[in-house]
Design a protein around this motif. Structure first.
Motif, PDB file in Angstrom:
ATOM      1  N   PHE A   1       0.835  -1.199   0.000  1.00 52.03           N
ATOM      2  CA  PHE A   1       0.000   0.000   0.000  1.00 52.03           C
ATOM      3  C   PHE A   1       0.875   1.256   0.000  1.00 52.03           C
ATOM      4  O   PHE A   1       0.951   1.981   0.984  1.00 52.03           O
ATOM      5  N   GLU A   2       1.498   1.520  -1.114  1.00 50.18           N
ATOM      6  CA  GLU A   2       2.459   2.612  -1.181  1.00 50.18           C
ATOM      7  C   GLU A   2       1.820   3.985  -1.019  1.00 50.18           C
ATOM      8  O   GLU A   2       2.477   4.937  -0.595  1.00 50.18           O
TER       9      GLU A   2
ATOM     10  N   LYS B   1       6.094   1.133   8.177  1.00 49.74           N
ATOM     11  CA  LYS B   1       7.059   1.970   7.462  1.00 49.74           C
ATOM     12  C   LYS B   1       6.548   2.414   6.091  1.00 49.74           C
ATOM     13  O   LYS B   1       7.320   2.908   5.272  1.00 49.74           O
ATOM     14  N   LEU B   2       5.242   2.235   5.864  1.00 51.07           N
ATOM     15  CA  LEU B   2       4.689   2.656   4.575  1.00 51.07           C
ATOM     16  C   LEU B   2       4.941   4.145   4.365  1.00 51.07           C
ATOM     17  O   LEU B   2       4.731   4.960   5.267  1.00 51.07           O
TER      18      LEU B   2
ATOM     19  N   PRO C   1       8.168   4.572  16.038  1.00 49.38           N
ATOM     20  CA  PRO C   1       8.458   4.815  14.620  1.00 49.38           C
ATOM     21  C   PRO C   1       9.703   5.668  14.435  1.00 49.38           C
ATOM     22  O   PRO C   1       9.998   6.561  15.233  1.00 49.38           O
ATOM     23  N   GLU C   2      10.432   5.370  13.378  1.00 52.60           N
ATOM     24  CA  GLU C   2      11.684   6.060  13.121  1.00 52.60           C
ATOM     25  C   GLU C   2      11.467   7.436  12.496  1.00 52.60           C
ATOM     26  O   GLU C   2      12.295   8.326  12.672  1.00 52.60           O
ATOM     27  N   ARG C   3      10.389   7.607  11.786  1.00 51.39           N
ATOM     28  CA  ARG C   3      10.160   8.867  11.101  1.00 51.39           C
ATOM     29  C   ARG C   3       9.813   9.977  12.083  1.00 51.39           C
ATOM     30  O   ARG C   3       9.241   9.732  13.145  1.00 51.39           O
ATOM     31  N   LYS C   4      10.110  11.218  11.714  1.00 51.84           N
ATOM     32  CA  LYS C   4       9.838  12.360  12.573  1.00 51.84           C
ATOM     33  C   LYS C   4       8.336  12.644  12.631  1.00 51.84           C
ATOM     34  O   LYS C   4       7.568  12.221  11.792  1.00 51.84           O
ATOM     35  N   ASN C   5       7.936  13.402  13.624  1.00 54.70           N
ATOM     36  CA  ASN C   5       6.555  13.845  13.794  1.00 54.70           C
ATOM     37  C   ASN C   5       5.574  12.701  14.025  1.00 54.70           C
ATOM     38  O   ASN C   5       4.396  12.807  13.718  1.00 54.70           O
ATOM     39  N   ILE C   6       6.067  11.606  14.549  1.00 50.08           N
ATOM     40  CA  ILE C   6       5.205  10.483  14.876  1.00 50.08           C
ATOM     41  C   ILE C   6       4.929  10.510  16.375  1.00 50.08           C
ATOM     42  O   ILE C   6       5.846  10.581  17.185  1.00 50.08           O
ATOM     43  N   VAL C   7       3.668  10.459  16.729  1.00 51.95           N
ATOM     44  CA  VAL C   7       3.255  10.501  18.126  1.00 51.95           C
ATOM     45  C   VAL C   7       2.669   9.153  18.514  1.00 51.95           C
ATOM     46  O   VAL C   7       1.705   8.678  17.904  1.00 51.95           O
TER      47      VAL C   7
ATOM     48  N   TRP D   1      -0.804   4.115  16.955  1.00 52.74           N
ATOM     49  CA  TRP D   1       0.126   5.232  16.733  1.00 52.74           C
ATOM     50  C   TRP D   1      -0.366   6.050  15.576  1.00 52.74           C
ATOM     51  O   TRP D   1      -1.106   5.610  14.717  1.00 52.74           O
ATOM     52  N   ARG D   2       0.007   7.315  15.593  1.00 52.53           N
ATOM     53  CA  ARG D   2      -0.466   8.240  14.563  1.00 52.53           C
ATOM     54  C   ARG D   2       0.666   9.153  14.127  1.00 52.53           C
ATOM     55  O   ARG D   2       1.440   9.627  14.940  1.00 52.53           O
ATOM     56  N   VAL D   3       0.720   9.422  12.857  1.00 50.13           N
ATOM     57  CA  VAL D   3       1.698  10.360  12.314  1.00 50.13           C
ATOM     58  C   VAL D   3       1.052  11.732  12.238  1.00 50.13           C
ATOM     59  O   VAL D   3       0.004  11.887  11.642  1.00 50.13           O
ATOM     60  N   SER D   4       1.649  12.714  12.872  1.00 51.17           N
ATOM     61  CA  SER D   4       1.100  14.070  12.834  1.00 51.17           C
ATOM     62  C   SER D   4       1.332  14.675  11.464  1.00 51.17           C
ATOM     63  O   SER D   4       2.370  14.473  10.854  1.00 51.17           O
ATOM     64  N   THR D   5       0.342  15.475  11.011  1.00 50.09           N
ATOM     65  CA  THR D   5       0.468  16.132   9.720  1.00 50.09           C
ATOM     66  C   THR D   5       0.711  17.619   9.898  1.00 50.09           C
ATOM     67  O   THR D   5       0.496  18.156  10.961  1.00 50.09           O
TER      68      THR D   5
END
Length: 371
Positions: free
Chosen positions: A305-306, A328-329, A352-358, A367-371
């Protein structure tokens, strides 16, 4: 919502009886003295529209063309089928200038640009109570009907099959009942169908997914049965099945929905395992299968699911592990997988390794990635 649904159970007759004696206002008066009352609404509900019916109705007004006269007859019949108009939307629905009626839109006829015809009806958020009379089938040039957020009830009449140019049909947030309105299957040009928040019930006709649609909204009704296998033939970019009583598995043909952008199955009685074919939805951005009874482990090709932005698999009976690849999508902004029976979740889902992840609640596996 509970009070709304309980009131619906009384049906149109009880609704109109209550409105008539509780809220009688001048808005109920139909100013169409040129048409005999015995002719208006003389057709049975959901009956057929007789050939040449417009010639049986006598009018004194003069019109630019016969199609506007037909629209006049239909609109006067509809006004008489309205039992409450608290905003007085239809207060100017009298006289031959139907193009001046509030909520009525005219345009050049597709087959004859010299003719002006009624091409659309938009009564969104008018809070009108009533039903759809058979006479609406006279408005054969109408391509758009928007009735969102009213109190129309009863069934969608079969006479609307005469509206062969229909492009957008929105009757959402009303009190319509009965089986899926199969009249929509007769419209060759329809692209947008919105039946949300009504009391439609029964099974979906397989032919529905063979139509060339852009969007289909079915959520918050009483639909049952399995989702037809023909869903794989659908051209929709958006389809919602949420908050119904659909059962069975997700059809394996779902992988063939090449145009699909958003699909929502939440809060039904669906179950079984996810078909591997669901991983073929490379263009999907929103996939919500929450609050069902899906079992087994997640398909390995979920990691394909890119473009997915929102993925919600919470509230099921899924087991196994939450794969690292899903967390990691590249486009994922929201992933919910709580209230399942997962035995393992990868560290990429916890931290999660990516930034802005809460990480909002690791205990609930969310978990949720902030936008």
């Amino acid at each position: 919502m509970a009070s709304r649904l309980s009131f619906q159970a009384f049906g149109c007759f009880h609704l109109f009886f209550w409105i008539f004696f509780r809220s009688f206002t001048p808005t109920f008066t139909v100013e169409a003295s040129s048409i005999a009352d015995r002719q208006l609404l003389s057709l049975p509900k959901n009956g057929k529209l007789p050939d040449g019916y417009e010639y049986m109705v006598k009018t004194k007004e003069t019109f630019e063309n016969e199609r506007l006269r037909r629209a006049f007859i239909a609109l006067q019949a509809w006004k008489k089928a309205m039992y409450s108009d608290p905003m007085n939307i239809t207060s100017n629905w009298f006289g031959p200038n139907v193009c001046g009626y509030k909520g009525v839109y005219c345009a050049q006829a597709i087959d004859d640009p010299k003719l002006k015809v009624v091409a659309g009806i938009d009564l969104n958020h008018a809070d009108i109570a009533g039903y759809l009379p058979v006479e609406l089938g006279l408005m054969t040039d109408v391509a758009l009907i928007h009735l969102n957020s009213n109190r129309f009830c009863g069934i969608v009449p079969e006479s609307l099959s005469e509206l062969t140019l229909m492009h957008e049909f929105d009757v959402s947030n009303n009190w319509f009942v009965g089986d899926f309105p199969k009249v929509v299957l007769s419209w060759r040009s329809v692209k947008y169908i919105d039946l949300r928040f009504n009391n439609f019930e029964g099974c979906l006709p397989p032919e529905l997914f063979e139509k060339d649609l852009d969007a289909l909204f079915l959520n918050d009704n009483r639909f049952t049965c399995n989702i037809p296998e023909t869903i794989g033939k659908s051209t929709v970019s958006v389809v919602t099945f949420a908050n119904n009583k659909f059962e069975g598995c997700i059809p394996r043909s779902i992988g063939k929905m090449s145009n699909l952008d958003e699909i929502i199955f939440s809060n039904n009685n669906l179950g079984g395992c996810f078909p591997q074919e669901i991983g073929l939805l490379r263009n999907v951005t929103i996939l919500d299968v929450s609050k069902n009874s899906f079992v087994g482990s997640l398909p390995t090709n979920f990691s394909g699911f890119e473009k997915v932005d929102v993925l919600d698999i919470s509230g099921n009976k899924l087991t196994g592990s939450v794969p690292e690849d899903i967390c990691k999508l590249p486009s994922l902004s929201s992933f919910k997988f709580s209230y399942n029976y997962f035995s393992e979740e990868h560290m990429a889902c916890i931290k999660p390794e990516r930034k802005n992840i809460v990480v909002e609640d690791a205990g609930q596996m969310y978990w949720r990635v902030s936008t």
